[in-house]
Design a protein around this motif. Structure first.
Motif, PDB file in Angstrom:
ATOM      1  N   MET A 160     -17.124 -12.359 -12.087  1.00 32.11           N
ATOM      2  CA  MET A 160     -17.862 -11.599 -11.102  1.00 32.11           C
ATOM      3  C   MET A 160     -16.941 -11.115  -9.979  1.00 32.11           C
ATOM      4  O   MET A 160     -17.138 -10.039  -9.450  1.00 32.11           O
ATOM      5  N   LYS A 161     -15.964 -11.983  -9.639  1.00 36.46           N
ATOM      6  CA  LYS A 161     -15.027 -11.608  -8.584  1.00 36.46           C
ATOM      7  C   LYS A 161     -14.150 -10.433  -9.017  1.00 36.46           C
ATOM      8  O   LYS A 161     -13.753  -9.618  -8.195  1.00 36.46           O
ATOM      9  N   ILE A 162     -13.879 -10.346 -10.321  1.00 35.34           N
ATOM     10  CA  ILE A 162     -13.044  -9.261 -10.833  1.00 35.34           C
ATOM     11  C   ILE A 162     -13.773  -7.929 -10.672  1.00 35.34           C
ATOM     12  O   ILE A 162     -13.187  -6.939 -10.224  1.00 35.34           O
ATOM     13  N   ILE A 163     -15.044  -7.909 -10.998  1.00 37.45           N
ATOM     14  CA  ILE A 163     -15.840  -6.676 -10.865  1.00 37.45           C
ATOM     15  C   ILE A 163     -15.931  -6.254  -9.409  1.00 37.45           C
ATOM     16  O   ILE A 163     -15.785  -5.081  -9.068  1.00 37.45           O
ATOM     17  N   ALA A 164     -16.127  -7.224  -8.517  1.00 36.52           N
ATOM     18  CA  ALA A 164     -16.213  -6.920  -7.087  1.00 36.52           C
ATOM     19  C   ALA A 164     -14.888  -6.369  -6.572  1.00 36.52           C
ATOM     20  O   ALA A 164     -14.868  -5.436  -5.757  1.00 36.52           O
ATOM     21  N   SER A 165     -13.784  -6.918  -7.041  1.00 31.94           N
ATOM     22  CA  SER A 165     -12.485  -6.426  -6.585  1.00 31.94           C
ATOM     23  C   SER A 165     -12.195  -5.028  -7.117  1.00 31.94           C
ATOM     24  O   SER A 165     -11.608  -4.194  -6.421  1.00 31.94           O
ATOM     25  N   VAL A 166     -12.588  -4.772  -8.374  1.00 31.54           N
ATOM     26  CA  VAL A 166     -12.382  -3.441  -8.949  1.00 31.54           C
ATOM     27  C   VAL A 166     -13.218  -2.409  -8.200  1.00 31.54           C
ATOM     28  O   VAL A 166     -12.753  -1.315  -7.882  1.00 31.54           O
ATOM     29  N   LEU A 167     -14.462  -2.752  -7.893  1.00 31.27           N
ATOM     30  CA  LEU A 167     -15.327  -1.822  -7.154  1.00 31.27           C
ATOM     31  C   LEU A 167     -14.806  -1.568  -5.744  1.00 31.27           C
ATOM     32  O   LEU A 167     -14.903  -0.460  -5.228  1.00 31.27           O
ATOM     33  N   SER A 168     -14.242  -2.581  -5.116  1.00 32.33           N
ATOM     34  CA  SER A 168     -13.707  -2.378  -3.772  1.00 32.33           C
ATOM     35  C   SER A 168     -12.465  -1.489  -3.807  1.00 32.33           C
ATOM     36  O   SER A 168     -12.200  -0.751  -2.869  1.00 32.33           O
ATOM     37  N   VAL A 169     -11.702  -1.552  -4.888  1.00 32.06           N
ATOM     38  CA  VAL A 169     -10.521  -0.700  -5.036  1.00 32.06           C
ATOM     39  C   VAL A 169     -10.949   0.746  -5.286  1.00 32.06           C
ATOM     40  O   VAL A 169     -10.325   1.688  -4.807  1.00 32.06           O
ATOM     41  N   LEU A 170     -12.025   0.933  -6.038  1.00 31.03           N
ATOM     42  CA  LEU A 170     -12.487   2.279  -6.378  1.00 31.03           C
ATOM     43  C   LEU A 170     -13.297   2.947  -5.269  1.00 31.03           C
ATOM     44  O   LEU A 170     -13.636   4.117  -5.386  1.00 31.03           O
ATOM     45  N   ARG A 171     -13.625   2.236  -4.206  1.00 30.34           N
ATOM     46  CA  ARG A 171     -14.433   2.804  -3.141  1.00 30.34           C
ATOM     47  C   ARG A 171     -13.805   4.071  -2.544  1.00 30.34           C
ATOM     48  O   ARG A 171     -14.489   5.079  -2.396  1.00 30.34           O
TER      49      ARG A 171
END
Length: 118
Positions: A1-12
Motif C-alpha cells: 500500500m505504501k508503494i502505491i501511495a509513493s507512486v501517486l505522490s510522485v505522479l502528482r
C-alpha cells in the motif's frame, strides 16, 4: 500500500501538467477556428439560380410520366447528368484537368522516401 501511495505522490506534478496541457489544448483548439473568418466569404445567393433550375427540372420530372431512353440520353449529353446539366462542370475533376495530379500511391512513396531518406 505504501508503494502505491509513493507512486501517486510522485505522479502528482505530472498529473497537474497533463491537466494544464489538456486545458491549454482545448482553449487553443476552440480559438483557432476564428481565424477562418478572413477566408473567402461566399454570397448567400451564389448557388440559388442553379439550385432553382435543378428544382424546377425535378418538379417537372416528378409530374410527368417516366422519360423515354432518347429523351434521357439527350438531356444527359448536355452536361454531367440529366438533372444537373452543366452546372459546376468546370469544378469537376476529369482526365483533361487532372494530368498533373499525383496518385495516392505516388504520394505515399514520396512520403516514405522523405521519412527513410532514400
Amino acid at each position: 500500500m505504501k508503494i502505491i501511495a509513493s507512486v501517486l505522490s510522485v505522479l502528482r506534478p505530472v498529473r497537474f501538467l497533463v491537466v494544464a496541457f489538456t486545458c491549454a489544448l482545448i482553449l487553443l483548439s476552440s480559438a483557432f477556428p476564428a481565424f477562418a473568418i478572413d477566408s473567402y466569404q461566399s454570397d448567400p445567393t451564389e448557388g440559388t439560380t442553379q439550385l432553382l433550375d435543378i428544382q424546377r427540372k425535378t418538379d417537372e420530372a416528378a409530374k410527368s410520366p417516366p422519360a423515354g431512353m432518347k429523351k434521357v440520353q439527350e438531356e444527359s449529353n448536355k452536361g454531367l447528368n440529366e438533372v444537373q446539366g452543366a452546372a459546376d462542370i468546370d469544378q469537376q475533376k476529369n482526365p483533361e484537368n487532372s494530368q498533373s495530379a499525383t496518385s495516392v500511391e505516388e504520394n505515399i512513396k514520396n512520403v516514405l522516401e522523405k521519412v527513410t531518406g532514400k
